[in-house]
Motif scaffolding. Structure first.
Motif, PDB file in Angstrom:
ATOM      1  N   ASN A  53       0.822  -1.203   0.000  1.00  0.00           N
ATOM      2  CA  ASN A  53       0.000   0.000   0.000  1.00  0.00           C
ATOM      3  C   ASN A  53       0.858   1.257   0.000  1.00  0.00           C
ATOM      4  OD1 ASN A  53      -3.056   0.239   0.171  1.00  0.00           O
ATOM      5  ND2 ASN A  53      -2.676  -1.647   1.323  1.00  0.00           N
ATOM      6  N   VAL A  54       1.960   1.196   0.729  1.00  0.00           N
ATOM      7  CA  VAL A  54       2.805   2.382   0.826  1.00  0.00           C
ATOM      8  C   VAL A  54       3.427   2.712  -0.532  1.00  0.00           C
ATOM      9  CG1 VAL A  54       4.856   3.367   1.891  1.00  0.00           C
ATOM     10  CG2 VAL A  54       3.231   2.080   3.272  1.00  0.00           C
ATOM     11  N   HIS A  55       3.822   1.691  -1.277  1.00  0.00           N
ATOM     12  CA  HIS A  55       4.470   2.079  -2.541  1.00  0.00           C
ATOM     13  C   HIS A  55       3.553   2.143  -3.766  1.00  0.00           C
ATOM     14  CE1 HIS A  55       5.211  -1.965  -4.123  1.00  0.00           C
ATOM     15  NE2 HIS A  55       5.925  -2.311  -3.081  1.00  0.00           N
ATOM     16  N   ILE A  56       2.255   2.139  -3.526  1.00  0.00           N
ATOM     17  CA  ILE A  56       1.300   2.331  -4.630  1.00  0.00           C
ATOM     18  C   ILE A  56       1.583   3.572  -5.497  1.00  0.00           C
ATOM     19  CG2 ILE A  56      -1.064   3.158  -5.031  1.00  0.00           C
ATOM     20  CD1 ILE A  56      -2.062   0.933  -3.385  1.00  0.00           C
ATOM     21  N   PRO A  57       1.878   4.732  -4.869  1.00  0.00           N
ATOM     22  CA  PRO A  57       2.102   5.907  -5.729  1.00  0.00           C
ATOM     23  C   PRO A  57       3.284   5.725  -6.689  1.00  0.00           C
ATOM     24  CG  PRO A  57       1.714   6.592  -3.475  1.00  0.00           C
ATOM     25  CD  PRO A  57       1.873   5.097  -3.448  1.00  0.00           C
ATOM     26  N   LEU A  58       4.203   4.822  -6.351  1.00  0.00           N
ATOM     27  CA  LEU A  58       5.377   4.643  -7.218  1.00  0.00           C
ATOM     28  C   LEU A  58       5.136   3.606  -8.321  1.00  0.00           C
ATOM     29  CD1 LEU A  58       8.295   4.706  -4.622  1.00  0.00           C
ATOM     30  CD2 LEU A  58       7.415   6.566  -6.027  1.00  0.00           C
ATOM     31  N   LEU A  59       4.026   2.856  -8.224  1.00  0.00           N
ATOM     32  CA  LEU A  59       3.790   1.792  -9.216  1.00  0.00           C
ATOM     33  C   LEU A  59       3.852   2.285 -10.654  1.00  0.00           C
ATOM     34  CD1 LEU A  59       1.018  -0.599  -7.829  1.00  0.00           C
ATOM     35  CD2 LEU A  59       3.439  -1.044  -8.144  1.00  0.00           C
ATOM     36  N   PRO A  60       3.194   3.401 -10.982  1.00  0.00           N
ATOM     37  CA  PRO A  60       3.264   3.810 -12.389  1.00  0.00           C
ATOM     38  C   PRO A  60       4.536   4.579 -12.750  1.00  0.00           C
ATOM     39  CG  PRO A  60       1.562   5.056 -11.218  1.00  0.00           C
ATOM     40  CD  PRO A  60       2.311   4.263 -10.206  1.00  0.00           C
ATOM     41  N   THR A  61       5.483   4.694 -11.833  1.00  0.00           N
ATOM     42  CA  THR A  61       6.689   5.461 -12.153  1.00  0.00           C
ATOM     43  C   THR A  61       7.826   4.526 -12.557  1.00  0.00           C
ATOM     44  OG1 THR A  61       7.592   5.355  -9.926  1.00  0.00           O
ATOM     45  CG2 THR A  61       6.042   7.128 -10.376  1.00  0.00           C
ATOM     46  N   ASN A  62       8.966   5.131 -12.833  1.00  0.00           N
ATOM     47  CA  ASN A  62      10.115   4.329 -13.263  1.00  0.00           C
ATOM     48  C   ASN A  62      10.897   3.730 -12.100  1.00  0.00           C
ATOM     49  OD1 ASN A  62       9.663   4.785 -15.957  1.00  0.00           O
ATOM     50  ND2 ASN A  62      10.815   6.714 -15.924  1.00  0.00           N
ATOM     51  N   VAL A  63      10.481   4.096 -10.881  1.00  0.00           N
ATOM     52  CA  VAL A  63      11.198   3.585  -9.709  1.00  0.00           C
ATOM     53  C   VAL A  63      11.059   2.067  -9.677  1.00  0.00           C
ATOM     54  CG1 VAL A  63      11.330   3.641  -7.195  1.00  0.00           C
ATOM     55  CG2 VAL A  63      10.735   5.718  -8.453  1.00  0.00           C
ATOM     56  N   SER A  64      12.185   1.397  -9.476  1.00  0.00           N
ATOM     57  CA  SER A  64      12.146  -0.065  -9.524  1.00  0.00           C
ATOM     58  C   SER A  64      11.401  -0.607  -8.321  1.00  0.00           C
ATOM     59  CB  SER A  64      13.559  -0.635  -9.551  1.00  0.00           C
ATOM     60  OG  SER A  64      14.108  -0.568  -8.247  1.00  0.00           O
ATOM     61  N   GLU A  65      10.846  -1.800  -8.505  1.00  0.00           N
ATOM     62  CA  GLU A  65      10.075  -2.465  -7.457  1.00  0.00           C
ATOM     63  C   GLU A  65      10.910  -2.593  -6.178  1.00  0.00           C
ATOM     64  OE1 GLU A  65       7.057  -4.134  -8.665  1.00  0.00           O
ATOM     65  OE2 GLU A  65       6.414  -4.899  -6.720  1.00  0.00           O
ATOM     66  N   VAL A  66      12.187  -2.947  -6.365  1.00  0.00           N
ATOM     67  CA  VAL A  66      13.068  -3.169  -5.216  1.00  0.00           C
ATOM     68  C   VAL A  66      13.298  -1.860  -4.456  1.00  0.00           C
ATOM     69  CG1 VAL A  66      15.341  -3.974  -4.491  1.00  0.00           C
ATOM     70  CG2 VAL A  66      14.197  -5.052  -6.455  1.00  0.00           C
ATOM     71  N   ALA A  67      13.584  -0.812  -5.209  1.00  0.00           N
ATOM     72  CA  ALA A  67      13.843   0.480  -4.585  1.00  0.00           C
ATOM     73  C   ALA A  67      12.594   0.985  -3.880  1.00  0.00           C
ATOM     74  CB  ALA A  67      14.301   1.485  -5.642  1.00  0.00           C
ATOM     75  N   ALA A  68      11.430   0.801  -4.540  1.00  0.00           N
ATOM     76  CA  ALA A  68      10.170   1.254  -3.962  1.00  0.00           C
ATOM     77  C   ALA A  68       9.902   0.504  -2.663  1.00  0.00           C
ATOM     78  CB  ALA A  68       9.034   1.027  -4.954  1.00  0.00           C
ATOM     79  N   HIS A  69      10.174  -0.788  -2.697  1.00  0.00           N
ATOM     80  CA  HIS A  69       9.942  -1.617  -1.516  1.00  0.00           C
ATOM     81  C   HIS A  69      10.853  -1.171  -0.367  1.00  0.00           C
ATOM     82  CE1 HIS A  69       8.481  -5.296   0.397  1.00  0.00           C
ATOM     83  NE2 HIS A  69       9.688  -5.384   0.919  1.00  0.00           N
ATOM     84  N   ARG A  88       2.340   6.177   3.088  1.00  0.00           N
ATOM     85  CA  ARG A  88       2.009   6.257   1.662  1.00  0.00           C
ATOM     86  C   ARG A  88       2.109   7.710   1.172  1.00  0.00           C
ATOM     87  NH1 ARG A  88      -3.907   4.529   0.086  1.00  0.00           N
ATOM     88  NH2 ARG A  88      -4.334   6.505   1.154  1.00  0.00           N
ATOM     89  N   ALA A  89       1.648   8.637   2.035  1.00  0.00           N
ATOM     90  CA  ALA A  89       1.699  10.049   1.642  1.00  0.00           C
ATOM     91  C   ALA A  89       3.139  10.539   1.516  1.00  0.00           C
ATOM     92  CB  ALA A  89       0.930  10.895   2.646  1.00  0.00           C
ATOM     93  N   LEU A  90       4.076   9.853   2.177  1.00  0.00           N
ATOM     94  CA  LEU A  90       5.470  10.316   2.183  1.00  0.00           C
ATOM     95  C   LEU A  90       6.329   9.678   1.099  1.00  0.00           C
ATOM     96  CD1 LEU A  90       6.113  10.197   6.040  1.00  0.00           C
ATOM     97  CD2 LEU A  90       5.910  12.260   4.621  1.00  0.00           C
ATOM     98  N   ILE A  91       5.816   8.624   0.458  1.00  0.00           N
ATOM     99  CA  ILE A  91       6.664   7.794  -0.399  1.00  0.00           C
ATOM    100  C   ILE A  91       7.294   8.587  -1.542  1.00  0.00           C
ATOM    101  CG2 ILE A  91       4.799   7.003  -1.943  1.00  0.00           C
ATOM    102  CD1 ILE A  91       7.412   4.578  -0.741  1.00  0.00           C
ATOM    103  N   ASN A  92       6.582   9.591  -2.056  1.00  0.00           N
ATOM    104  CA  ASN A  92       7.153  10.342  -3.188  1.00  0.00           C
ATOM    105  C   ASN A  92       7.877  11.602  -2.698  1.00  0.00           C
ATOM    106  OD1 ASN A  92       4.845  11.478  -2.284  1.00  0.00           O
ATOM    107  ND2 ASN A  92       3.910  11.792  -4.290  1.00  0.00           N
ATOM    108  N   ASP A  93       8.174  11.653  -1.387  1.00  0.00           N
ATOM    109  CA  ASP A  93       8.881  12.776  -0.796  1.00  0.00           C
ATOM    110  C   ASP A  93       8.234  14.106  -1.179  1.00  0.00           C
ATOM    111  OD1 ASP A  93      10.787  13.893   0.793  1.00  0.00           O
ATOM    112  OD2 ASP A  93      12.284  14.056  -0.800  1.00  0.00           O
ATOM    113  N   PRO A  94       6.966  14.273  -0.802  1.00  0.00           N
ATOM    114  CA  PRO A  94       6.235  15.466  -1.258  1.00  0.00           C
ATOM    115  C   PRO A  94       6.656  16.702  -0.469  1.00  0.00           C
ATOM    116  CG  PRO A  94       4.876  14.214   0.247  1.00  0.00           C
ATOM    117  CD  PRO A  94       6.157  13.433   0.086  1.00  0.00           C
ATOM    118  N   GLU A  95       6.375  17.865  -1.047  1.00  0.00           N
ATOM    119  CA  GLU A  95       6.673  19.100  -0.323  1.00  0.00           C
ATOM    120  C   GLU A  95       5.552  19.416   0.636  1.00  0.00           C
ATOM    121  OE1 GLU A  95       7.555  22.301  -3.075  1.00  0.00           O
ATOM    122  OE2 GLU A  95       8.496  20.808  -4.395  1.00  0.00           O
TER     123      GLU A  95
END
Lengths: 382, 260
Positions: free
Chosen positions: B117-133, B168-175
């Motif tokens: 659930n936490v790395h859902i926002p990264l699913l459609p991005t280029n971030v690799s599964e391992v890095a996202a995890h 989850r809200a923090l995963i993309n390092d938002p401002e």
């Protein structure tokens, strides 16, 4: 995203299973029907492929059982230069064999082929019946005796000197022949006049002639001469033409299977669409969250299309397995095995996936256009 | 991390500027004026609280600020760019790159476990599964529930679920992070824990927060508090963050009401 889409399908298992059933039945039906048509096609090609003569029917007849020609016309054909021998044929399906009803329900029914007993090797059957397993071939002057195929011999426990009753007439088996074509697997060959008696065929008439040229190279030439000389009496066919004729009939069968395929794909497609629409509607708030956390319209669309595609893949695999099983059962029951080539199987598989993805397109579009805020509002209080 | 100096507001560039926005929508046949001309700025590193009773328009305001909705009138500028002029793709990208959301009802995906659930926002991005995890695990650790990483939402308590949604809200390092009643579905003790995480993120990592709530106890952490009523900002006060004593008549009233 693969995993997520896949897990989404497992949420409402019974609904997913129902959608899968729709695809599965469609795929299986398509596979079996097309397979059967191709199976018949292969049988027909086997039967006529090596035919070393010209098959002559009544002008305009589409099928040899519907063709009736005068036996006296035999001399017209014999008079053509280069013709070695002309063999008449009467064929039909008797009502009863050994007192039992002879119908489609018991698989391929037994057919009776009557030909000149002295010319079996120069008849339509020549290429299909070459190896005598037991007993002897028919001879000139034979009466009251029959040849049967090995399958018939096995199925009915008949051997040389057994008696077989066709309609109301009893015959003695004098020979058992191996047939090279399954087209003739359930066949009884008997002297033409006996066939006339059994099938109650009109005096002086036969179904067709088989014209054997002295030189096999002249088959096409004699074919053309017959068509040219007697356009109103006969239609002549060489092996190739017969195959083409069978092909015409099969083409209409193919068209029919296409219609059935279309209907089954619409049904399967509606199943997928319904499943996906329900699934999208239930997940308004989740889709809203996905959009809120930065998924684009396309990302959402991709997820729903992936789910539809999974349905297609799973339903396709289930349908292929089910279709092969049904095909085997049909084969065991009727002796006619659907021909399912790897090509056909892969086509049907791709078809299942395409239908599913196509049917998922509208739900995917709907989901992708959801505004995050509307989606979130829907899901308040879960 | 970096402690913001005492820079005057006017010299800082606002991260969000809300300019005279109105929001009207149809509820059946009746027009509802949810926002009737609201303006406010949010500066980097701030923790803003929007306080108001239900139906006051506070959630609607948050949705406009978070680019989840477009106002009927007025403008919302994020880093100087007007979101009312953006198409849906650009809005998605804006949310993906700059914003995080925490909802009252958590809104986790029930089929996925906490870390997924936490790395859902990264699913459609280029971030690799391992890095996202890896990053998701790190964030779960930060909110103190790394031992629950492989539990499904229905195996987690309310407080744990809200912590997953914070991660989850923090995963993309938002401002900037928007929170709509983050403690609304939690008992006071778990609510406090969640608030503590938010406070730390704001004070130690400099994350900007906009929090909508009707819980007046949150004002202690705030830089500024806006009180909204009937679609208009009624009061703007300094919060209790830097040792200020928070004072507002209406909030006192609210508190008393709650005690009853």
């Amino acid at each position: 995203m693969f995993k997520m889409s896949f897990l989404n399908l497992l949420r409402r298992k019974s609904r997913t299973v129902l959608a899968l059933l729709g695809i599965m039945i469609g795929v299986a039906a398509l596979l079996v029907l097309v397979g059967l048509v191709e199976g018949i096609n292969a049988l027909a090609l086997d039967a006529v492929g090596g035919m070393q003569g010209v098959y002559v029917m009544q002008d305009g007849a589409t099928d040899d059982s519907l063709s009736i020609v005068n036996l006296s016309d035999k001399s017209k054909l014999e008079a053509i230069q280069g013709v070695k021998v002309v063999t008449p044929t009467i064929l039909g399906v008797p009502q009863t064999v050994d007192g039992k009803r002879n119908s489609m329900s018991g698989g391929i029914p037994v057919s009776v082929i009557g030909t000149d007993p002295g010319q079996v090797s120069n008849s339509l059957l020549a290429t299909a019946m070459q190896n005598l397993k037991e007993g002897r071939m028919l001879r000139s002057g034979d009466e009251g005796v029959v040849l049967i195929s090995t399958k018939l011999s096995d199925d009915r426990k008949k051997h040389v000197n057994s008696t077989i009753k066709i309609n109301d007439y009893s015959f003695k088996v004098i020979g058992i022949v191996e047939v090279t074509s399954d087209f003739y697997s359930n066949v009884i060959v008997l002297p033409i006049e006996d066939a006339r008696k059994v099938l109650d065929f009109e005096e002086g008439k036969v179904n067709s002639f088989f014209v054997v040229p002295a030189d096999p190279a002249n088959v096409d030439k004699i074919d053309k001469i017959i068509d040219f000389k007697y356009p109103d009496d006969f239609d002549a066919y060489s092996a190739q033409e017969t195959a083409a004729l069978t092909g015409d009939i099969l083409d209409s069968l193919r068209a029919m299977t296409l219609v059935i395929a279309l209907i089954s794909s619409i049904v399967a497609g509606i199943g997928v669409m319904n499943t996906m629409l329900m699934s999208v509607m239930e997940r308004y708030s989740e889709i809203g969250v996905l959009k809120a956390v930065g998924w684009t319209n396309n990302n959402v669309m991709q997820m729903i299309l992936l789910e539809s595609m999974f349905l297609g893949v799973l339903g396709g695999i289930a349908g292929i397995v089910f279709g092969i099983l049904v095909g085997e059962l049909i084969g065991i029951a009727s002796g006619l095995y659907p021909l399912m080539t790897p090509m056909l199987i892969s086509e049907v598989f791709i078809f299942a996936i395409s239908v599913s993805v196509f049917a998922g397109a509208y739900p995917a579009f709907r989901a992708s256009r959801l505004e995050p805020i509307d989606a979130l509002r829907e899901g308040q209080g879960d | 991390m970096v402690k913001k100096g005492k820079v005057k507001k006017e010299e800082r560039k606002p991260i969000i500027e809300v300019r005279k926005i109105k929001k009207t929508y149809l509820l059946g046949e009746t027009k509802v004026h949810a926002l009737r001309g609201v303006s406010l700025n949010v500066y980097p590193g701030e923790l803003i609280i929007i306080l108001g009773p239900s139906g006051s328009g506070k959630s609607t305001l948050l949705h406009q600020m978070g680019a989840l909705d477009i106002p009927t009138e007025g403008k919302v500028l994020v880093d100087g760019l007007d979101i009312t002029q953006m198409d849906s793709w650009n809005l998605s990208m804006l949310r993906r790159k700059k914003m995080g959301f925490i909802f009252q009802s958590f809104n986790l995906i029930p089929t996925l476990d906490a870390v997924e659930n936490v790395h859902i926002p990264l699913l459609p991005t280029n971030v690799s599964e391992v890095a996202a995890h890896r990053r998701a695990m790190h964030l779960l650790k930060e909110v103190g529930i790394e031992d629950r990483a492989h539990h499904k939402p229905n195996q987690l308590s309310g407080g744990e679920r809200q912590r997953v949604s914070i991660a989850r809200a923090l995963i993309n390092d938002p401002e900037i992070i928007f929170a709509d009643e983050p403690t609304g579905n939690l008992d006071s003790k778990t609510g406090e824990k969640v608030l503590e995480i938010i406070r730390k993120l704001n004070e130690e990592e400099g994350k900007t927060f906009v929090i909508v709530t009707h819980d007046a106890s949150l004002v202690e952490f705030a830089d500024r508090v806006f009180i909204i009523r009937d679609g208009l900002i009624e009061e703007e006060n300094l919060g209790g963050k830097n040792g200020h004593a928070y004072k507002s008549e209406s909030v006192e009233l609210n508190k008393r009401k709650r005690k009853k």
